[in-house]
Design a protein around this motif. Structure first.
Motif, short mmCIF file in Angstrom:
data_model
loop_
_atom_site.label_atom_id
_atom_site.label_comp_id
_atom_site.label_asym_id
_atom_site.label_seq_id
_atom_site.Cartn_x
_atom_site.Cartn_y
_atom_site.Cartn_z
N CYS A 170 2.52 -3.19 -5.06
CA CYS A 170 2.00 -1.77 -5.14
C CYS A 170 2.51 -1.08 -6.16
O CYS A 170 1.71 -0.14 -6.59
CB CYS A 170 2.34 -1.20 -3.43
SG CYS A 170 1.54 -1.91 -2.25
N GLU A 171 3.71 -1.07 -6.62
CA GLU A 171 4.26 -0.35 -7.56
C GLU A 171 3.36 -0.40 -8.89
O GLU A 171 2.96 0.28 -9.61
CB GLU A 171 5.61 -0.47 -7.86
CG GLU A 171 6.33 0.37 -8.79
CD GLU A 171 7.90 0.25 -9.13
OE1 GLU A 171 8.62 0.88 -9.75
OE2 GLU A 171 8.35 -0.71 -8.08
N ILE B 256 -3.47 3.59 0.51
CA ILE B 256 -1.96 3.38 0.75
C ILE B 256 -2.03 2.01 1.74
O ILE B 256 -2.99 1.48 2.19
CB ILE B 256 -1.42 4.50 1.79
CG1 ILE B 256 0.14 4.09 1.93
CG2 ILE B 256 -2.24 4.49 3.14
CD1 ILE B 256 0.85 5.37 2.65
N SER C 193 5.93 -3.93 -1.94
CA SER C 193 6.38 -2.95 -2.60
C SER C 193 6.43 -3.23 -4.20
O SER C 193 5.55 -2.37 -4.75
CB SER C 193 8.08 -2.49 -2.26
OG SER C 193 8.40 -1.56 -3.12
N PHE D 58 9.53 -3.68 6.07
CA PHE D 58 9.35 -3.58 4.68
C PHE D 58 9.36 -5.16 3.97
O PHE D 58 10.13 -5.92 4.44
CB PHE D 58 10.79 -3.06 4.06
CG PHE D 58 10.73 -2.82 2.75
CD1 PHE D 58 9.74 -1.88 1.81
CD2 PHE D 58 11.48 -3.67 1.71
CE1 PHE D 58 9.83 -1.57 0.87
CE2 PHE D 58 11.43 -3.36 0.23
CZ PHE D 58 10.75 -2.59 -0.07
N TYR E 173 -3.88 -2.43 6.04
CA TYR E 173 -2.56 -2.50 7.03
C TYR E 173 -2.37 -3.96 6.98
O TYR E 173 -3.16 -4.86 7.35
CB TYR E 173 -3.08 -1.98 8.56
CG TYR E 173 -1.95 -2.38 9.42
CD1 TYR E 173 -1.33 -1.36 10.00
CD2 TYR E 173 -1.81 -3.49 10.09
CE1 TYR E 173 -0.42 -1.13 11.27
CE2 TYR E 173 -0.85 -3.58 10.94
CZ TYR E 173 0.08 -2.56 11.53
OH TYR E 173 0.97 -2.61 12.28
N PHE F 235 0.26 -0.46 4.19
CA PHE F 235 1.34 0.08 5.24
C PHE F 235 1.51 -1.41 6.10
O PHE F 235 0.64 -2.19 5.93
CB PHE F 235 0.67 0.66 6.30
CG PHE F 235 1.60 1.33 7.68
CD1 PHE F 235 2.56 2.34 7.54
CD2 PHE F 235 1.44 0.31 8.57
CE1 PHE F 235 3.41 2.71 8.54
CE2 PHE F 235 2.49 0.84 9.87
CZ PHE F 235 3.32 1.53 9.47
N PRO G 196 0.88 3.66 -3.09
CA PRO G 196 1.74 4.00 -2.13
C PRO G 196 1.90 2.78 -1.13
O PRO G 196 0.78 2.28 -0.57
CB PRO G 196 1.75 5.34 -1.39
CG PRO G 196 0.45 5.97 -2.24
CD PRO G 196 -0.22 4.97 -3.12
N TYR G 197 3.39 2.73 -0.85
CA TYR G 197 3.58 1.50 0.20
C TYR G 197 4.52 2.10 1.22
O TYR G 197 5.26 2.84 0.80
CB TYR G 197 3.97 0.30 -0.42
CG TYR G 197 4.63 -0.59 0.58
CD1 TYR G 197 3.82 -1.28 1.62
CD2 TYR G 197 5.63 -1.24 0.55
CE1 TYR G 197 4.28 -2.10 2.47
CE2 TYR G 197 6.42 -1.86 1.47
CZ TYR G 197 5.67 -2.45 2.34
OH TYR G 197 5.97 -3.53 3.45
N ALA G 198 3.89 2.05 2.43
CA ALA G 198 4.77 2.80 3.53
C ALA G 198 4.97 1.52 4.58
O ALA G 198 4.02 0.67 4.74
CB ALA G 198 4.29 4.03 4.19
N SER G 199 6.29 1.46 5.11
CA SER G 199 6.70 0.39 6.22
C SER G 199 7.19 1.23 7.14
O SER G 199 8.08 2.31 7.20
CB SER G 199 7.54 -0.44 5.50
OG SER G 199 8.54 -0.20 4.84
N TRP G 200 7.06 0.62 8.45
CA TRP G 200 7.82 0.89 9.71
C TRP G 200 8.80 -0.14 9.89
O TRP G 200 8.52 -1.04 10.26
CB TRP G 200 6.87 1.38 10.77
CG TRP G 200 7.52 1.83 12.08
CD1 TRP G 200 8.65 2.71 12.16
CD2 TRP G 200 7.09 1.53 13.18
NE1 TRP G 200 9.01 2.99 13.62
CE2 TRP G 200 8.11 2.14 14.24
CE3 TRP G 200 6.18 0.78 13.97
CZ2 TRP G 200 8.06 1.98 15.55
CZ3 TRP G 200 6.11 0.35 15.34
CH2 TRP G 200 7.20 1.16 16.26
#
Length: 92
Positions: free
Chosen positions: A80-81, A66, A77, A72, A5, A68, A86-90
């Motif tokens: 992580c790529e 992952i 990103s 973004f 995180y 997070f 995986p990369y997730a964002s809120w």
């Protein structure tokens, strides 16, 4: 699931972290200065980009499933790529 995180210091961070933990997810928090949130592949000088990339890569090298963050980050990103995590964002 092991989550890295990225904590930029938003008011929501602790609530989100607690929610992940309530679902039995392991959360490793990486506290970062707010300006790192706005680093991207275009406006970041190479020295800052290199330091940030190394910091993230060192954490990803552990058992992270992952990454997070709130909001973004194109630089995160991209990192992580490259390492296929995986990369997730809120987005707020």
């Amino acid at each position: 699931m092991n989550i890295l995180y990225l904590n930029w210091g938003y008011v929501y961070d602790q609530s989100i972290i607690r929610a992940f933990q309530e679902y039995d997810m392991s959360v490793e928090v990486l506290d970062l200065p707010m300006e790192y949130c706005f680093f991207n592949t275009r406006n970041t000088i190479e020295k800052e980009k290199s330091l940030f990339t190394n910091l993230i890569n060192n954490k990803i090298g552990t058992t992270i499933d992952i990454v997070f963050s709130v909001n973004f980050s194109s630089l995160v990103s991209e990192i992580c790529e490259k390492v296929k995590i995986p990369y997730a964002s809120w987005i707020l």
